[in-house]
Design a protein around this motif. Sequence first.
Motif, PDB file in Angstrom:
ATOM      1  N   LEU A  14       0.927  -1.222  -0.093  1.00 16.00           N
ATOM      2  CA  LEU A  14       0.037   0.100  -0.202  1.00 16.00           C
ATOM      3  C   LEU A  14       0.864   1.210   0.169  1.00 16.00           C
ATOM      4  O   LEU A  14       0.635   2.296  -0.484  1.00 16.00           O
ATOM      5  N   LEU A  15       2.050   1.236   0.878  1.00 16.74           N
ATOM      6  CA  LEU A  15       2.800   2.213   0.712  1.00 16.74           C
ATOM      7  C   LEU A  15       3.512   2.489  -0.706  1.00 16.74           C
ATOM      8  O   LEU A  15       3.850   3.372  -1.184  1.00 16.74           O
ATOM      9  N   PHE A  16       3.751   1.263  -1.337  1.00 13.03           N
ATOM     10  CA  PHE A  16       4.486   1.579  -2.671  1.00 13.03           C
ATOM     11  C   PHE A  16       3.340   2.138  -3.534  1.00 13.03           C
ATOM     12  O   PHE A  16       3.796   2.836  -4.360  1.00 13.03           O
ATOM     13  N   VAL A  17       2.145   1.666  -3.386  1.00 14.20           N
ATOM     14  CA  VAL A  17       1.022   2.259  -4.451  1.00 14.20           C
ATOM     15  C   VAL A  17       0.955   3.704  -3.940  1.00 14.20           C
ATOM     16  O   VAL A  17       0.654   4.644  -5.131  1.00 14.20           O
ATOM     17  N   PHE A  18       0.878   4.177  -2.917  1.00 12.51           N
ATOM     18  CA  PHE A  18       0.847   5.462  -2.256  1.00 12.51           C
ATOM     19  C   PHE A  18       1.915   6.547  -3.103  1.00 12.51           C
ATOM     20  O   PHE A  18       1.403   7.393  -3.567  1.00 12.51           O
ATOM     21  N   LEU A  19       3.059   5.806  -2.984  1.00 13.71           N
ATOM     22  CA  LEU A  19       4.224   6.657  -3.594  1.00 13.71           C
ATOM     23  C   LEU A  19       4.117   6.577  -5.050  1.00 13.71           C
ATOM     24  O   LEU A  19       4.434   7.643  -5.681  1.00 13.71           O
ATOM     25  N   LEU A  20       3.503   5.867  -5.718  1.00 11.68           N
ATOM     26  CA  LEU A  20       3.539   5.856  -7.091  1.00 11.68           C
ATOM     27  C   LEU A  20       2.309   6.804  -7.445  1.00 11.68           C
ATOM     28  O   LEU A  20       2.655   7.484  -8.522  1.00 11.68           O
ATOM     29  N   ILE A  21       1.407   6.892  -6.707  1.00  8.29           N
ATOM     30  CA  ILE A  21       0.150   7.899  -7.017  1.00  8.29           C
ATOM     31  C   ILE A  21       0.856   9.383  -6.856  1.00  8.29           C
ATOM     32  O   ILE A  21       0.245  10.253  -7.549  1.00  8.29           O
ATOM     33  N   LYS A  22       1.506   9.503  -5.976  1.00 11.99           N
ATOM     34  CA  LYS A  22       2.237  10.760  -5.395  1.00 11.99           C
ATOM     35  C   LYS A  22       3.542  10.918  -6.416  1.00 11.99           C
ATOM     36  O   LYS A  22       4.169  12.138  -6.292  1.00 11.99           O
ATOM     37  N   VAL A  23       3.735  10.182  -7.610  1.00  5.16           N
ATOM     38  CA  VAL A  23       4.841  10.366  -8.144  1.00  5.16           C
ATOM     39  C   VAL A  23       5.950  10.442  -7.407  1.00  5.16           C
ATOM     40  O   VAL A  23       7.019  11.575  -7.685  1.00  5.16           O
ATOM     41  N   ASN A  24       6.384   9.793  -6.594  1.00  9.76           N
ATOM     42  CA  ASN A  24       7.554   9.916  -5.481  1.00  9.76           C
ATOM     43  C   ASN A  24       8.244   8.675  -5.527  1.00  9.76           C
ATOM     44  O   ASN A  24       8.409   8.017  -4.279  1.00  9.76           O
ATOM     45  N   VAL A  25       8.777   8.032  -6.793  1.00 11.32           N
ATOM     46  CA  VAL A  25       9.266   6.693  -6.820  1.00 11.32           C
ATOM     47  C   VAL A  25      10.690   6.768  -6.312  1.00 11.32           C
ATOM     48  O   VAL A  25      11.168   5.784  -5.813  1.00 11.32           O
ATOM     49  N   MET A  26      11.381   8.057  -6.391  1.00 10.87           N
ATOM     50  CA  MET A  26      12.574   8.098  -6.058  1.00 10.87           C
ATOM     51  C   MET A  26      12.544   7.803  -4.444  1.00 10.87           C
ATOM     52  O   MET A  26      13.829   7.537  -3.945  1.00 10.87           O
ATOM     53  N   LEU A  27      11.594   8.286  -3.509  1.00 10.19           N
ATOM     54  CA  LEU A  27      11.629   7.768  -2.232  1.00 10.19           C
ATOM     55  C   LEU A  27      11.569   6.433  -1.903  1.00 10.19           C
ATOM     56  O   LEU A  27      12.303   5.927  -0.955  1.00 10.19           O
ATOM     57  N   TRP A  28      11.038   5.556  -2.638  1.00 10.27           N
ATOM     58  CA  TRP A  28      11.114   4.194  -2.576  1.00 10.27           C
ATOM     59  C   TRP A  28      12.383   3.514  -3.029  1.00 10.27           C
ATOM     60  O   TRP A  28      12.885   2.685  -2.412  1.00 10.27           O
ATOM     61  N   LEU A  29      12.899   4.088  -4.152  1.00  9.71           N
ATOM     62  CA  LEU A  29      14.319   3.650  -4.344  1.00  9.71           C
ATOM     63  C   LEU A  29      15.144   4.002  -3.273  1.00  9.71           C
ATOM     64  O   LEU A  29      16.138   3.211  -3.039  1.00  9.71           O
ATOM     65  N   ALA A  30      15.074   5.116  -2.594  1.00 12.72           N
ATOM     66  CA  ALA A  30      16.131   5.511  -1.513  1.00 12.72           C
ATOM     67  C   ALA A  30      15.822   4.431  -0.450  1.00 12.72           C
ATOM     68  O   ALA A  30      16.786   4.072   0.383  1.00 12.72           O
ATOM     69  N   PHE A  31      14.782   4.154  -0.314  1.00 10.46           N
ATOM     70  CA  PHE A  31      14.205   3.275   0.751  1.00 10.46           C
ATOM     71  C   PHE A  31      14.772   1.639   0.447  1.00 10.46           C
ATOM     72  O   PHE A  31      15.496   1.228   1.307  1.00 10.46           O
TER      73      PHE A  31
END
Length: 210
Positions: A14-31
Amino acid sequence: MKYGAHIIRILFLLLFVFLLIKVNVMLWLAFFAVSLIAALFFGRIYCGYICPMNTMMIPAAWLSKRLKIQTDKTPEWLKKGSFAWIALLISLALMLLSKRVLQINLPVLPLWLALSVLVTLRYKPEVFHNLICPFGALQKVFGRHARLSKNVDSDACIGCKRCEKVCPSRAIVVSGEKHKAKINTALCHQCTNCQQVCPTHAIKYGKTSV
């Protein structure tokens, strides 16, 4: 333990999907980058509990078995083991070029998520985990000598092979003259599948042997 792991996976999905919606994929890559450092100490916990691809592959594997479309075979061209690294380089190149040249965020991660499901509908999860996933290739390197990992008490192991059958990455194999289970830390996702089916409780999470 079993349901707790599923809940953790769903929350991270759900966190991954949320970041995709917010167009913040770089935050997931940093994670993900932080998880590589964690793998040095705790093993591939990202793959077992955090990775959205693994979370989606679990129901996909169940469905493929129900539909009887899963095969035990592995494509010959994948067995060389180089595809995951090539895929990693191509994925990084596409992400950088699309951002700098085209000024768009190419949905590389969602594409890999879709591919992981499609591959698992036909092949066993270990094929994608060990031979295709570019993120798994990095996790394998960093988790190879983890300080903590799943271990097998050889005295308690009876060689029943139940752990082999439930391991999603074929990290645990029963072999040798004494037919004892052995875990490959580089492949182990640190999930609890093997522990749940072990009749003698021979598998524990702890300090790896030197």
